[in-house]
Design a protein around this motif. Structure first.
Motif, mmCIF file in Angstrom:
data_model
loop_
_atom_site.group_PDB
_atom_site.id
_atom_site.type_symbol
_atom_site.label_atom_id
_atom_site.label_comp_id
_atom_site.label_asym_id
_atom_site.label_seq_id
_atom_site.Cartn_x
_atom_site.Cartn_y
_atom_site.Cartn_z
ATOM 1 N N GLU A 1 22.041 -19.036 34.084
ATOM 2 C CA GLU A 1 23.217 -19.582 34.772
ATOM 3 C C GLU A 1 22.966 -21.024 35.199
ATOM 4 O OE1 GLU A 1 24.145 -16.880 37.953
ATOM 5 O OE2 GLU A 1 24.798 -15.318 36.562
ATOM 6 N N TYR A 2 21.780 -21.283 35.750
ATOM 7 C CA TYR A 2 21.459 -22.650 36.163
ATOM 8 C C TYR A 2 21.357 -23.575 34.947
ATOM 9 C CZ TYR A 2 18.996 -26.769 37.619
ATOM 10 O OH TYR A 2 18.648 -28.082 37.816
ATOM 11 N N MET A 3 20.594 -23.151 33.951
ATOM 12 C CA MET A 3 20.380 -24.001 32.774
ATOM 13 C C MET A 3 21.690 -24.280 32.057
ATOM 14 S SD MET A 3 17.175 -24.878 32.608
ATOM 15 C CE MET A 3 16.985 -25.422 30.915
ATOM 16 N N ASN A 4 22.571 -23.289 31.999
ATOM 17 C CA ASN A 4 23.860 -23.479 31.340
ATOM 18 C C ASN A 4 24.754 -24.434 32.130
ATOM 19 O OD1 ASN A 4 25.459 -22.814 29.029
ATOM 20 N ND2 ASN A 4 26.768 -21.594 30.381
ATOM 21 N N SER A 5 24.563 -24.501 33.445
ATOM 22 C CA SER A 5 25.346 -25.461 34.246
ATOM 23 C C SER A 5 24.879 -26.894 33.992
ATOM 24 C CB SER A 5 25.257 -25.130 35.735
ATOM 25 O OG SER A 5 23.980 -25.462 36.260
ATOM 26 N N VAL A 6 23.607 -27.061 33.650
ATOM 27 C CA VAL A 6 23.059 -28.391 33.360
ATOM 28 C C VAL A 6 23.254 -28.751 31.886
ATOM 29 C CG1 VAL A 6 20.950 -29.804 33.377
ATOM 30 C CG2 VAL A 6 21.342 -28.151 35.212
ATOM 31 N N PHE A 7 23.074 -27.751 31.011
ATOM 32 C CA PHE A 7 23.206 -27.938 29.558
ATOM 33 C C PHE A 7 24.251 -26.947 29.038
ATOM 34 C CE2 PHE A 7 18.780 -28.928 30.708
ATOM 35 C CZ PHE A 7 18.677 -30.232 30.244
ATOM 36 N N PRO A 8 25.544 -27.269 29.186
ATOM 37 C CA PRO A 8 26.602 -26.336 28.776
ATOM 38 C C PRO A 8 26.433 -25.869 27.330
ATOM 39 C CG PRO A 8 27.532 -28.185 29.986
ATOM 40 C CD PRO A 8 26.084 -28.517 29.730
ATOM 41 N N GLY A 9 26.610 -24.562 27.147
ATOM 42 C CA GLY A 9 26.505 -23.981 25.810
ATOM 43 C C GLY A 9 25.113 -23.487 25.462
ATOM 44 N N LEU A 10 24.136 -23.714 26.327
ATOM 45 C CA LEU A 10 22.774 -23.245 26.064
ATOM 46 C C LEU A 10 22.775 -21.721 26.054
ATOM 47 C CD1 LEU A 10 19.792 -24.127 25.706
ATOM 48 C CD2 LEU A 10 19.560 -23.929 28.187
ATOM 49 N N SER A 11 22.238 -21.135 25.011
ATOM 50 C CA SER A 11 22.309 -19.683 24.865
ATOM 51 C C SER A 11 21.298 -18.969 25.752
ATOM 52 C CB SER A 11 22.084 -19.278 23.404
ATOM 53 O OG SER A 11 20.715 -19.353 23.073
ATOM 54 N N TYR A 12 21.667 -17.759 26.120
ATOM 55 C CA TYR A 12 20.772 -16.893 26.895
ATOM 56 C C TYR A 12 19.493 -16.630 26.112
ATOM 57 C CZ TYR A 12 18.987 -12.843 29.378
ATOM 58 O OH TYR A 12 18.176 -11.980 30.068
ATOM 59 N N ASP A 13 19.617 -16.406 24.802
ATOM 60 C CA ASP A 13 18.443 -16.129 23.960
ATOM 61 C C ASP A 13 17.437 -17.270 24.003
ATOM 62 O OD1 ASP A 13 19.438 -13.668 23.276
ATOM 63 O OD2 ASP A 13 20.208 -14.306 21.324
ATOM 64 N N THR A 14 17.914 -18.501 23.978
ATOM 65 C CA THR A 14 17.027 -19.664 24.035
ATOM 66 C C THR A 14 16.288 -19.706 25.364
ATOM 67 O OG1 THR A 14 18.409 -20.935 22.524
ATOM 68 C CG2 THR A 14 16.927 -22.194 23.951
ATOM 69 N N VAL A 15 17.005 -19.484 26.435
ATOM 70 C CA VAL A 15 16.382 -19.486 27.764
ATOM 71 C C VAL A 15 15.349 -18.366 27.848
ATOM 72 C CG1 VAL A 15 16.792 -19.120 30.232
ATOM 73 C CG2 VAL A 15 18.345 -20.570 28.908
ATOM 74 N N TYR A 16 15.732 -17.154 27.432
ATOM 75 C CA TYR A 16 14.818 -16.017 27.517
ATOM 76 C C TYR A 16 13.578 -16.238 26.652
ATOM 77 C CZ TYR A 16 13.076 -11.358 28.180
ATOM 78 O OH TYR A 16 12.274 -10.303 28.532
ATOM 79 N N ARG A 17 13.757 -16.760 25.458
ATOM 80 C CA ARG A 17 12.625 -17.030 24.564
ATOM 81 C C ARG A 17 11.647 -18.012 25.209
ATOM 82 N NH1 ARG A 17 15.342 -17.916 20.431
ATOM 83 N NH2 ARG A 17 15.566 -20.144 20.637
ATOM 84 N N ASN A 18 12.170 -19.066 25.832
ATOM 85 C CA ASN A 18 11.304 -20.036 26.496
ATOM 86 C C ASN A 18 10.602 -19.414 27.700
ATOM 87 O OD1 ASN A 18 11.304 -23.027 25.484
ATOM 88 N ND2 ASN A 18 13.340 -22.222 25.074
#
Length: 146
Positions: free
Chosen positions: A47-64
């Motif tokens: 939720e935070y990362m998507n607010s800073v980088f709109p469209g960033l996928s959950y899968d990308t965040v989880y993988r990192n």
């Protein structure tokens, strides 16, 4: 240089050592967990990362999150059937073996300075313990009335 900036720089150096490239998203992810200084869910991070980088996928965040846990940059724990992540204590200056009390409501952690493994080793004559994890869950002072 402030403490959070030092922590982020140490984490980015580890990423580079393991052959991963620097990205602003990765730096932002590390800084977010350094600022939180508690266990947070992948959903909260997304939720935070998507607010800073709109469209960033959950899968990308989880993988990192998972990859950084494998590299020792983040710690992960599973409670209430949900993975939660925090910056690894060693990056924050902890240079000794310890365990955690984790608040089930806000994710805040407290260091536990004793390790019960000495007792267990005495009970396991002839066995070699190769790793362990010890966590205590409950309510922190601020969450007592939740």
């Amino acid at each position: 240089m402030d403490h959070t900036k030092e922590i982020v720089q140490r984490a980015l150096a580890l990423i580079k050592e393991h052959g991963l490239k620097y990205t602003k998203k990765r730096e932002t992810l590390i800084k977010y967990l350094a600022d939180k200084n508690r266990y947070v869910s992948a959903r909260e991070v997304h939720e935070y990362m998507n607010s800073v980088f709109p469209g960033l996928s959950y899968d990308t965040v989880y993988r990192n999150l998972h990859d950084f846990s494998e590299l020792g940059i983040f710690e992960e724990t599973d409670f209430n059937s949900e993975m939660k992540f925090r910056l690894h204590c060693s990056l924050m200056g902890a240079d000794h073996h310890h365990h955690h009390f984790i608040c089930k409501y806000c994710g805040k952690t407290k260091e536990i300075k004793i390790c019960p493994m000495d007792f267990f080793q005495e009970q396991l004559v002839g066995c070699t313990i190769e790793g362990h994890r010890f966590e205590i869950y409950g309510r922190c002072e601020q969450c007592q009335n939740v």
